[in-house]
Design an enzyme around this catalytic site. Structure first.
Site, mmCIF file in Angstrom:
data_model
loop_
_atom_site.group_PDB
_atom_site.id
_atom_site.type_symbol
_atom_site.label_atom_id
_atom_site.label_comp_id
_atom_site.label_asym_id
_atom_site.label_seq_id
_atom_site.Cartn_x
_atom_site.Cartn_y
_atom_site.Cartn_z
ATOM 1 N N LYS A 56 6.145 -1.418 14.260
ATOM 2 C CA LYS A 56 4.843 -1.082 13.681
ATOM 3 C C LYS A 56 4.127 -2.395 13.383
ATOM 4 O O LYS A 56 4.556 -3.158 12.509
ATOM 5 C CB LYS A 56 5.026 -0.270 12.401
ATOM 6 C CG LYS A 56 3.716 0.167 11.790
ATOM 7 C CD LYS A 56 3.960 1.129 10.639
ATOM 8 C CE LYS A 56 2.683 1.803 10.173
ATOM 9 N NZ LYS A 56 1.708 0.881 9.618
ATOM 10 N N LYS B 206 9.402 2.520 7.400
ATOM 11 C CA LYS B 206 9.003 1.223 6.859
ATOM 12 C C LYS B 206 10.214 0.347 6.524
ATOM 13 O O LYS B 206 11.306 0.846 6.318
ATOM 14 C CB LYS B 206 8.161 1.433 5.580
ATOM 15 C CG LYS B 206 6.901 2.249 5.783
ATOM 16 C CD LYS B 206 5.919 1.638 6.728
ATOM 17 C CE LYS B 206 4.899 0.748 6.082
ATOM 18 N NZ LYS B 206 3.928 1.356 5.207
ATOM 19 N N CYS C 137 -6.719 9.558 -22.373
ATOM 20 C CA CYS C 137 -7.879 9.423 -23.240
ATOM 21 C C CYS C 137 -8.591 10.766 -23.269
ATOM 22 O O CYS C 137 -8.775 11.400 -22.233
ATOM 23 C CB CYS C 137 -8.794 8.340 -22.661
ATOM 24 S SG CYS C 137 -10.495 8.441 -23.226
HETATM 25 S S1 IVH Z 1 0.808 5.276 16.419
HETATM 26 C C1 IVH Z 1 -1.433 9.325 15.631
HETATM 27 N N1 IVH Z 1 2.091 3.037 16.803
HETATM 28 O O1 IVH Z 1 -0.177 2.154 11.815
HETATM 29 C C2 IVH Z 1 -0.815 8.060 15.164
HETATM 30 N N2 IVH Z 1 0.518 3.116 15.040
HETATM 31 O O2 IVH Z 1 0.070 3.849 9.515
HETATM 32 C C3 IVH Z 1 -1.183 6.908 15.991
HETATM 33 N N3 IVH Z 1 0.256 1.004 13.830
HETATM 34 O O3 IVH Z 1 -3.390 3.536 12.029
HETATM 35 C C4 IVH Z 1 -0.600 5.657 15.494
HETATM 36 N N4 IVH Z 1 1.712 -0.147 15.005
HETATM 37 O O4 IVH Z 1 -3.038 1.150 12.917
HETATM 38 C C5 IVH Z 1 1.176 3.680 16.055
HETATM 39 N N5 IVH Z 1 3.265 1.116 17.274
HETATM 40 C C6 IVH Z 1 2.363 1.743 16.557
HETATM 41 C C7 IVH Z 1 1.690 1.106 15.505
HETATM 42 C C8 IVH Z 1 0.763 1.837 14.757
HETATM 43 C C9 IVH Z 1 0.838 -0.173 14.007
HETATM 44 C C10 IVH Z 1 -0.721 1.303 12.784
HETATM 45 C C11 IVH Z 1 -1.984 1.993 13.249
HETATM 46 C C12 IVH Z 1 -2.081 3.255 12.439
HETATM 47 C C13 IVH Z 1 -1.214 2.919 11.274
HETATM 48 C C14 IVH Z 1 -0.675 4.163 10.624
#
Ligand code: IVH
Length: 696
Positions: free
Chosen positions: A128, A327, A439
């Site tokens: 990621k 993560k 509050c």
């Molecule tokens: S797939 C429908 N693959 O993570 C989902 N996202 O937390 C499409 N990201 O907005 C996302 N590396 O900006 C995908 N290998 C990866 C990724 C990735 C980074 C980011 C992306 C997304 C965010 C979601």
């Protein structure tokens, strides 16, 4: 290469042919140099190619190609970015923090798809990337537009900027068989080495440095002057698609291979896995090498490989059911706690915040962290002056996790949690059994008022350009706004606008822009209105559920007024909405029992044109707005049947009543099918339902 004639005597068709050749050739050398580190020609020969391209373009300006190499160096600055509506929304991912979450992810998918013990399901895993996502539109193989994610529905047009990124092809390579239309999605990011070099240059020039590569990449992409972007050495990994014609089928891993053939970089560390065990092992391996990669990653992304299964799985709220981000463990650092301050939130919650000696955690300087609540501080015995460990994971607020009691200074005293609001002096009470002290000042409390209005203008709510977190307190202070409707009333008369213009930082042009932005938001979806009210527990997903269930502002409002008076039938209906739990019901009841809140809502909606929430597939289907009940044993899992029904615009209820439109009866359907027959409701067999659903 260039034993060609002079440009002055060149014919048109000759020029067109050579520009085409140059575009391909220069792109090839760019890739050899930048991506593969294997140049085939000298810098001087490369420059000669570019000069020749420029000379031909200067003589035949109408022949400048969409994929012209000249565009790689950026274009003159623009005043603002245009808006781009994403035909296919750009979604986010749910997170798995622990290995068990991955096991549960797979189990959930298997249940949804009703898979038997022996049926394997392949999952593609990849790093990621910690950058910013971007959508690139290619028509007939040519890059025609680049857009940021924005709020997922609307992004910004950054075409001129993406054209300067070497990893992004201007033209798709023939080897990948470019389709008529393909929107490639992926991550723009920066390598550590390029980030450090950039910061060194900035330091030398006396410019402020970027906190981390992600910020540097984001700052570079959002440059109005793309010539600056061109100098920033951004990278791109492709990993998804939006619109495509013909549709993308087959497997995700085959799609990634094709992206490579089309000329994109795809992460080389991707791997196809078959079990939760393999996925957990993959996560461990990638985590162990994360610091040697040369770019930031914050986890791994797991995606069901079969695209047909992805389609069946669909989405929940803003995240796909078929993917998850696993993560990495949060980074932890020690620092000294200097002071504890109480922050008052939107709903009056008193949150203790630790003021810290600044430290860098995961590339970001942190000087504050949450201490959650009174019990947290007492249980851990956290005191001012202590050495504490803080952690920061992804986008979440940094938190204090442990305290080192052995290194405690002698004069450290336990923190006394206040029983009055530090902002307005009202009594702050903590109901029996709750962790949070609140509050009681309501909108009399300036902190609550500020936070509510900040929430109202936030990106997921009304998203008013030019009116953000910073401006809200200023406008409250100036007596211009006290409730949401006031924001829209700003544009009403000259006197108000003049007062606005007299404020610090509000030049005439900015005020005009705000008036325009407000007008753009007067037509707004019911889900955003509901979310914008900032009712406790009513986040984006619940707001959407409510908006879809009640259909219109009027429908929702009248039901909520009944909820406010604890009307039995209205409560039963609200409780019956799948996903709406007792906490939300209680929060809505409390909110609508308060007449002042209804006044606030009515004043606001008086300024607006509230639209029903568009159905996911746009068109009406035989099931649009209908209430369905599933009963008996179905071949499709209940979860999938429900998701399918909702995608067709239907609502799914758990029991048969006068409000039911269709009952779908599987094998051994019992009392519900009988009750449907008594009430004269249409009963469909699973086969009939599947057929109607497939053709809708
Ligand atoms: S797939 C429908 N693959 O993570 C989902 N996202 O937390 C499409 N990201 O907005 C996302 N590396 O900006 C995908 N290998 C990866 C990724 C990735 C980074 C980011 C992306 C997304 C965010 C979601």
């Amino acid at each position: 290469m260039s034993d060609v004639g002079t440009v002055e005597t060149m014919q048109r068709d000759e020029a067109a042919g050579e520009l085409e050749w140059l575009a391909g050739e220069i792109a090839r050398h760019d890739r050899l140099y930048h991506a593969l580190d294997a140049p085939e020609i000298s810098d001087a020969d490369y420059d000669a190619l570019r000069r020749r391209n420029a000379a031909i373009e200067a003589r035949f300006p109408d022949l400048v190609r969409a994929d012209s190499p000249a565009l790689r160096v950026g274009a003159p600055p623009v005043e603002a970015f245009g808006k781009v509506a994403h035909a296919v929304p750009m979604l986010s991912l749910d997170n798995a923090m622990a290995d068990e979450d991955v096991v549960e992810f797979i189990a959930r998918i298997r249940r949804f798809l009703n898979l038997g013990e022996g049926d394997p399901v392949a999952i593609s895993a990849e790093p990621k990337i910690d950058g910013l996502s971007c959508a690139l539109r290619y028509e007939d193989g040519l890059l025609v537009r680049g857009a940021t994610r924005g709020d997922g529905t609307t992004g910004e047009d950054i075409t001129a900027n993406v054209r300067t990124i070497f990893d992004i092809p201007q033209r798709l390579a023939a080897e990948g068989d470019p389709p008529a239309l393909l929107e490639v999605r992926g991550e723009i990011f920066m390598h550590h080495a390029d980030f450090q070099a950039l910061n060194r240059r900035r330091e030398d020039n006396g410019d402020p440095v970027f906190a981390n590569p992600r910020n540097a990449a984001a700052g570079s992409v959002r440059q109005l002057d793309s010539r600056i972007t061109a100098r920033r050495r951004l990278r791109f990994f492709a990993y998804a698609w939006g619109e495509a014609e013909p549709a993308i089928d087959g497997s995700y891993s085959a799609f990634l291979d094709r992206l490579e053939r089309l000329g994109f970089n795809v992460n080389p560390l991707r791997r196809l896995c078959r079990t939760a065990g393999e996925l957990v092992e993959y996560h461990r391996e990638i985590a162990s090498m994360r610091h040697e990669l040369g770019y930031d990653i914050d986890g791994v992304v797991l995606k069901i490989d079969d695209i047909a299964l992805q389609r069946r799985l669909g989405f929940v709220g803003r995240a796909p059911r078929w993917a998850i981000a696993h993560k990495f463990e949060a980074e932890k650092v020690e620092t000294r706690l200097l002071e504890i301050r109480i922050q008052v939130g939107r709903t009056g919650a008193l949150t203790p915040v630790a003021e810290l000696e600044s430290v860098t955690v995961g590339g970001v300087v942190v000087s504050r962290a949450t201490l959650h609540n009174q019990d947290y501080i007492e249980e851990k015995d956290i005191r001012v002056g202590d050495i504490v460990t803080i952690q920061r994971a992804g986008d979440v607020i940094p938190q204090v996790v442990t305290v080192d009691v052995d290194r405690r200074p002698e004069d450290a005293r336990p923190f006394i949690f206040p029983d009055h609001c530090p902002e307005c002096g009202s009594l702050a009470i903590r109901p029996e059994g709750e962790a949070v002290r609140r509050c009681t000042g309501g909108l009399v409390c300036p902190a609550q008022l500020t936070e509510r209005l900040r929430h109202f203008v936030s990106r997921e709510a009304f998203d008013i350009e030019g009116l953000g977190r910073k401006q809200v307190p200023q406008l409250i202070e100036a007596g211009l706004i006290r409730e949401p409707a006031d924001i829209f009333r700003l544009a009403r008369d000259r006197g108000t606008l003049d007062r606005l213009e007299s404020l610090d930082g509000w030049a005439e042009k900015k005020v005009q822009k705000l008036v325009k932005a407000l007008d753009e938001r007067r037509r707004i979806g019911l889900d955003r209105v509901i979310y914008g009210l900032g009712i406790r527990f009513v986040g984006e997903t619940n707001a959407r559920l409510l908006a879809r269930h009640y259909g219109s502002l009027e429908g929702w409002r009248s039901a909520m007024l009944q909820i406010g008076t604890s009307d039995e039938e209205a409560l039963a209906e609200l409780n019956g909405i799948d996903g709406i739990g007792p906490r939300i019901v209680e929060a809505l009841r409390e909110f609508f029992a308060e007449g002042r809140n209804v006044e606030v809502l009515d004043a606001l909606t008086g300024e607006l044109q509230v639209e029903a929430v568009a159905m996911p597939n746009g068109d009406a289907t035989p099931f649009s707005g209908k209430t369905l009940v599933f009963t008996g044993s179905l071949a499709m899992s209940r979860a999938e049947a429900k998701a399918r029904a909702e995608a067709l615009g239907a609502k799914v209820a758990g029991s048969v009543s006068k409000k039911t439109d269709f009952v779908i009866a599987g094998a051994d359907a019992g009392s519900k099918a009988r009750k449907a027959a008594e009430l004269g409701i249409d009963v469909l067999s699973e086969a009939q339902w599947m057929e109607m659903a497939a053709t809708s």
